[in-house]
Design an enzyme around this catalytic site. Sequence first.
Site, PDB file in Angstrom:
ATOM      1  CD  GLN A   1     114.350  39.374  66.347  1.00 19.94           C
ATOM      2  OE1 GLN A   1     115.046  38.918  65.198  1.00 19.94           O
ATOM      3  NE2 GLN A   1     113.922  38.997  67.506  1.00 19.94           N
TER       4      GLN A   1
ATOM      5  CG  ASP B   1     101.495  39.766  50.011  1.00 21.07           C
ATOM      6  OD1 ASP B   1     100.505  40.173  50.668  1.00 21.07           O
ATOM      7  OD2 ASP B   1     102.502  40.414  50.326  1.00 21.07           O
TER       8      ASP B   1
ATOM      9  CG  HIS C   1     103.305  42.212  53.618  1.00 19.62           C
ATOM     10  ND1 HIS C   1     102.237  40.776  53.007  1.00 19.62           N
ATOM     11  CD2 HIS C   1     102.743  41.542  55.257  1.00 19.62           C
ATOM     12  CE1 HIS C   1     101.974  40.096  53.973  1.00 19.62           C
ATOM     13  NE2 HIS C   1     101.503  40.798  55.403  1.00 19.62           N
TER      14      HIS C   1
HETATM   15  P1  NAX Z   1     102.069  34.099  66.752  1.00 19.46           P
HETATM   16  O1  NAX Z   1     101.541  34.742  67.304  1.00 19.46           O
HETATM   17  O2  NAX Z   1     101.768  32.685  66.847  1.00 19.46           O
HETATM   18  O3  NAX Z   1     103.766  33.896  66.728  1.00 19.46           O
HETATM   19  C1  NAX Z   1     104.999  35.203  67.565  1.00 19.46           C
HETATM   20  C2  NAX Z   1     105.835  34.122  68.410  1.00 19.46           C
HETATM   21  O4  NAX Z   1     106.604  35.131  68.043  1.00 19.46           O
HETATM   22  C3  NAX Z   1     105.161  33.966  69.642  1.00 19.46           C
HETATM   23  O5  NAX Z   1     105.559  32.996  69.924  1.00 19.46           O
HETATM   24  C4  NAX Z   1     106.112  35.222  70.190  1.00 19.46           C
HETATM   25  O6  NAX Z   1     106.285  34.491  71.389  1.00 19.46           O
HETATM   26  C5  NAX Z   1     107.102  35.936  69.405  1.00 19.46           C
HETATM   27  N1  NAX Z   1     108.254  36.729  69.257  1.00 19.46           N
HETATM   28  C6  NAX Z   1     107.761  37.844  70.371  1.00 19.46           C
HETATM   29  N2  NAX Z   1     108.956  38.846  70.250  1.00 19.46           N
HETATM   30  C7  NAX Z   1     110.231  37.948  69.944  1.00 19.46           C
HETATM   31  C8  NAX Z   1     111.386  38.337  70.372  1.00 19.46           C
HETATM   32  N3  NAX Z   1     111.450  40.040  70.253  1.00 19.46           N
HETATM   33  N4  NAX Z   1     112.423  37.806  69.477  1.00 19.46           N
HETATM   34  C9  NAX Z   1     110.962  36.469  69.449  1.00 19.46           C
HETATM   35  N5  NAX Z   1     110.727  36.265  69.333  1.00 19.46           N
HETATM   36  C10 NAX Z   1     109.655  36.484  69.640  1.00 19.46           C
HETATM   37  O7  NAX Z   1     102.194  35.152  65.288  1.00 19.46           O
HETATM   38  P2  NAX Z   1     102.427  34.087  64.151  1.00 19.46           P
HETATM   39  O8  NAX Z   1     101.000  33.943  63.500  1.00 19.46           O
HETATM   40  O9  NAX Z   1     102.866  32.592  64.131  1.00 19.46           O
HETATM   41  O10 NAX Z   1     102.428  35.238  62.771  1.00 19.46           O
HETATM   42  C11 NAX Z   1     104.307  36.230  63.063  1.00 19.46           C
HETATM   43  C12 NAX Z   1     104.178  37.668  62.423  1.00 19.46           C
HETATM   44  O11 NAX Z   1     104.088  37.218  60.963  1.00 19.46           O
HETATM   45  C13 NAX Z   1     103.326  38.186  63.104  1.00 19.46           C
HETATM   46  O12 NAX Z   1     104.278  39.653  62.770  1.00 19.46           O
HETATM   47  C14 NAX Z   1     102.772  38.472  61.635  1.00 19.46           C
HETATM   48  O13 NAX Z   1     101.774  39.707  61.762  1.00 19.46           O
HETATM   49  C15 NAX Z   1     103.353  37.811  60.606  1.00 19.46           C
HETATM   50  N6  NAX Z   1     103.214  37.948  59.590  1.00 19.46           N
HETATM   51  C16 NAX Z   1     103.373  38.178  58.132  1.00 19.46           C
HETATM   52  C17 NAX Z   1     103.335  37.684  57.227  1.00 19.46           C
HETATM   53  C18 NAX Z   1     103.443  37.780  55.480  1.00 19.46           C
HETATM   54  O14 NAX Z   1     103.333  37.811  54.504  1.00 19.46           O
HETATM   55  N7  NAX Z   1     104.864  39.455  55.768  1.00 19.46           N
HETATM   56  C19 NAX Z   1     101.905  36.838  56.581  1.00 19.46           C
HETATM   57  C20 NAX Z   1     101.441  36.156  57.774  1.00 19.46           C
HETATM   58  C21 NAX Z   1     101.604  37.090  59.175  1.00 19.46           C
HETATM   59  O15 NAX Z   1     100.254  37.695  59.308  1.00 19.46           O
END
Ligand code: NAX
Length: 325
Positions: free
Chosen positions: A112, A159, A187
């Site tokens: 990306q 956070d 984070h």
């Molecule tokens: P979900 O599992 O609901 O959604 C993730 C989506 O990403 C899925 O639709 C999947 O198909 C897609 N995906 C995977 N690989 C991809 C790629 N190469 N290109 C494009 N899309 C791709 O997760 P969700 O609850 O939406 O969380 C997403 C991310 O945010 C996770 O890594 C999670 O750990 C992280 N978070 C980060 C936070 C922060 O404060 N920085 C807090 C919230 C969350 O935990």
Amino acid sequence: MKKPVKVAITGAAGQIAYSLIFRVASGSMLGPDQPVILQLLDIPDALEKLKGTVMEVDDCAFPLVTETIASADPMEAFDGTDYALLVGARPRGPGMERKDLLEANAKIFSVQGKALSEKASRDVKVLVVGNPANTNALIAQSNAKKLDPRQFTAMVRLDHNRALSQLAAKTGSKTTDISKMIIWGNHSATQYPDITHTLVGEKAAVNLVDQEWVEKDFIPTVQQRGAAIIKARGLSSAASAASAAVDHMHDWALGTNGKWVSMGIPSDGSYGIKPGVVYGYPVTCANGKYEIVQGLSINEFSRSRMDATEQELREERAAIEELLK
Ligand code: NAX
């Protein structure tokens, strides 16, 4: 009306995006007078689900949405992108070690980063939400040779907002009464929510709460809040994560009027954090740029917490070093 800007959101079929896309489309992120073109990216297996989200976006008839594109190709989804919110990431699967997780994500974020470097607007602002967010941002940035490293940031705003809410509850105040909150570092559970410079109204927060509460209650609660939400909801934070992403981009793009916010940004040596990691810092934003708040005194307790979270980021970096070239 202004000219539309392009907003790319990855992980667009996921649960954070299910909240985020609609907040962006309604104008919460870039203002009620800024039309947007939504560029939604997910993996091929998720495109059918993403189609459902796009149908719902259409059904909202948002006045600000001029076009919605859904794609599984980063080169298409990042074409001309002005704002990229990289939410999609690989979650930890059964039996997966931490190093495997770092490597799986490193591959996603190197692809990306390269695509952004080739296709995005030269002024693109990138926010990485997908975990491990700071190190994923480092990888994307290192692979985007044609962009300035400062265009890549990681989200510690959730956070920051959690810390505001905890301190407001403890002191019987409103979150809007609180200023100068800081999240230092990663984070993750090593992050350091720091209230040594924080004000509640005109009063120093450290004079309103005792150090025992800070060490035994406040800091661990903020650090472990994600886990507490998973326990209660059976799912990880989604609407609050989307809201924090909106806040982060809103403030970066439109400015903070002197207010401090926390952003994960490439370290530049400030506060003794040597270059080479993406580290949470207190910043102010103006004219589309962020600046680290300088000149703060750092006591011994803060120093040890800031060093510990830096150490964790250096270890994460070491695990994916070969993908940074
Ligand atoms: P979900 O599992 O609901 O959604 C993730 C989506 O990403 C899925 O639709 C999947 O198909 C897609 N995906 C995977 N690989 C991809 C790629 N190469 N290109 C494009 N899309 C791709 O997760 P969700 O609850 O939406 O969380 C997403 C991310 O945010 C996770 O890594 C999670 O750990 C992280 N978070 C980060 C936070 C922060 O404060 N920085 C807090 C919230 C969350 O935990």
